[in-house]
Design an enzyme around this catalytic site. Structure first.
Site, PDB file in Angstrom:
ATOM      1  N   LYS A 284       6.883  -1.853  -0.521  1.00 49.64           N
ATOM      2  CA  LYS A 284       5.669  -2.249  -1.233  1.00 49.64           C
ATOM      3  C   LYS A 284       5.661  -3.754  -1.407  1.00 49.64           C
ATOM      4  O   LYS A 284       6.574  -4.331  -2.008  1.00 49.64           O
ATOM      5  CB  LYS A 284       5.594  -1.553  -2.594  1.00 49.64           C
ATOM      6  CG  LYS A 284       4.390  -1.994  -3.420  1.00 49.64           C
ATOM      7  CD  LYS A 284       4.185  -1.131  -4.641  1.00 49.64           C
ATOM      8  CE  LYS A 284       3.035  -1.656  -5.482  1.00 49.64           C
ATOM      9  NZ  LYS A 284       2.769  -0.804  -6.646  1.00 49.64           N
TER      10      LYS A 284
ATOM     11  N   LYS B 285       3.014  -0.041   1.945  1.00 46.08           N
ATOM     12  CA  LYS B 285       1.842  -0.391   1.150  1.00 46.08           C
ATOM     13  C   LYS B 285       1.755  -1.895   0.999  1.00 46.08           C
ATOM     14  O   LYS B 285       2.783  -2.518   0.714  1.00 46.08           O
ATOM     15  CB  LYS B 285       1.969   0.266  -0.225  1.00 46.08           C
ATOM     16  CG  LYS B 285       0.859  -0.041  -1.176  1.00 46.08           C
ATOM     17  CD  LYS B 285       1.164   0.560  -2.512  1.00 46.08           C
ATOM     18  CE  LYS B 285       0.067   0.175  -3.469  1.00 46.08           C
ATOM     19  NZ  LYS B 285       0.373   0.497  -4.825  1.00 46.08           N
TER      20      LYS B 285
HETATM   21  C1  PBG Z   1       1.243   0.236  -9.942  1.00 48.71           C
HETATM   22  C2  PBG Z   1       0.491   0.457  -8.707  1.00 48.71           C
HETATM   23  C3  PBG Z   1      -0.369  -0.452  -8.074  1.00 48.71           C
HETATM   24  C4  PBG Z   1      -0.980   0.229  -7.040  1.00 48.71           C
HETATM   25  C5  PBG Z   1      -0.464   1.515  -7.029  1.00 48.71           C
HETATM   26  N1  PBG Z   1       0.462   1.642  -8.060  1.00 48.71           N
HETATM   27  C6  PBG Z   1      -0.718  -1.840  -8.428  1.00 48.71           C
HETATM   28  C7  PBG Z   1       0.340  -2.847  -8.491  1.00 48.71           C
HETATM   29  O1  PBG Z   1       1.459  -2.656  -8.025  1.00 48.71           O
HETATM   30  O2  PBG Z   1       0.052  -3.883  -9.053  1.00 48.71           O
HETATM   31  C8  PBG Z   1      -2.020  -0.358  -6.122  1.00 48.71           C
HETATM   32  C9  PBG Z   1      -2.965   0.619  -5.500  1.00 48.71           C
HETATM   33  C10 PBG Z   1      -4.202   0.017  -4.962  1.00 48.71           C
HETATM   34  O3  PBG Z   1      -4.433  -1.203  -4.971  1.00 48.71           O
HETATM   35  O4  PBG Z   1      -5.030   0.806  -4.489  1.00 48.71           O
HETATM   36  N2  PBG Z   1       2.608   0.172  -9.858  1.00 48.71           N
END
Ligand code: PBG
Length: 329
Positions: free
Chosen positions: A196, A254
């Protein structure tokens, strides 16, 4: 060699194109993210995510029944937590009667066979908008992973089939797996957000949950000390392999579209199912360009969805899930 081989023969019409098509999309490919809020009769459109909504529990029930009727059998739950319940340690996340816990039960009551995955991270519960506990201007790792394990147990108790840690702390998969085993939740799976990246494409999601990092002294302004540097590729493989060793059943890349190279690398490297998340900012870009009449919405939606599958995704988490499935059925 030309002219013995003319590649265009296989593109002559839709019948031959569909006969030789290498990648097929079906409802089985999708994981549907759902945003849940307190209240009754609430179906709130998210301003930066046109035609995507936050649902109160009563309307969540309706929505999952519709998803099920379309052949969509897996959801990923996120909750918007009222400000007065947020703190540094995210203790509301452990409330057995909290919004997430009730949302899990609501989905399971409405559609007992629906696969329920839950987001595991502190940010929706954090007064500072961080995925971990903040101490002395830093996100502390091990206290956070211990907390995430408790949160996972709480979700498993409420009936979650899979927990999906999205925080990027080191060692959280092992801590969560061991805690689940200790508590007897041997069949509760883990889908790890293993690669991520610290991405600006999460903007609309943070609007949806009001979960962006706050602008305060001594609070980190971004998530770069835990989410990955988008300049890095080898690191994604290391992160993913470590999560698999620690017990992840499914791994994830992601965001999606800007990381198709990583997705293919991971797919070639590992032997567990690989998910991709087409995140909120990717959704928003397509919606905005389509609203302006600059892109054809459905065609671009299908092209990007196909790109994920072609690049190696076994599972696609997407805000377009419903629209794609309606279009192909
Ligand atoms: C939180 C989380 C996020 C997303 C999924 N879980 C945001 C972040 O990490 O700031 C993003 C999902 C999206 O943008 O569709 N941990």
């Amino acid at each position: 060699m030309y002219p013995l081989r003319r590649n265009r023969r296989l593109r002559t019409n839709e019948a031959i194109r569909s006969l030789v098509r290498e990648t097929i999309i079906s409802p089985n490919d999708f994981l549907v993210p759902l945003f849940v809020v307190e209240g009754k009769g609430v179906k709130d459109e998210i301003p930066s995510m046109p035609n995507y909504f936050r649902y109160s529990l009563d309307l969540l029930e309706k929505e999952v029944k519709e998803l099920w009727s379309l052949g969509l059998k897996s959801v990923l739950l996120f909750v918007k937590v009222p400000d007065n319940l947020k703190d540094n340690k995210g203790k509301e996340a452990l409330n057995p009667n909290g919004l997430m816990q009730r949302a899990i039960k609501t989905v399971k009551n409405a559609c007992p066979d629906m696969l329920v995955m839950t987001d595991v991270a502190l940010d929706p519960y954090s007064a500072y908008g961080h995925d971990g506990i903040v101490e002395n201007g830093m996100i502390v790792n091990d206290p956070t992973t211990n907390f995430l394990a408790e949160m996972s147990i709480s979700h498993a108790k409420a009936g979650a089939d899979f927990v999906a840690p999205s925080d990027m702390m080191d060692g959280r998969i092992l801590t969560i797996r061991e805690a689940l085993e200790d508590e007897g939740f041997i069949n509760t799976g883990i889908m790890s957000y293993s690669a991520k990246y610290a991405s600006a494409f999460y903007g609309p999601f943070r609007d949806a949950l009001d979960s962006a990092p706050v602008d305060m002294v001594d609070i980190p302004k971004d998530k770069k000390t835990y989410q990955m540097d988008y300049a890095n590729r080898i690191e994604a493989i290391r992160e993913t392999n470590m999560d698999i060793d620690e017990g992840a059943d499914i791994v994830m890349v992601k965001p999606g579209l800007s990381y198709l190279d990583i997705l293919r690398d991971i797919k070639n490297e590992v032997n567990v199912p690989v998910a991709v998340y087409q995140v909120s900012g990717e959704y928003a870009m397509i919606k905005a360009a389509a609203e302006k009449g600059w892109l054809n919405h459905d065609q671009v939606m299908m092209e990007t969805t196909m790109a994920f599958k072609r690049a190696g995704a076994d599972i696609i988490a997407s805000y377009f899930s419903k629209d794609v499935v309606k279009l192909i059925s």
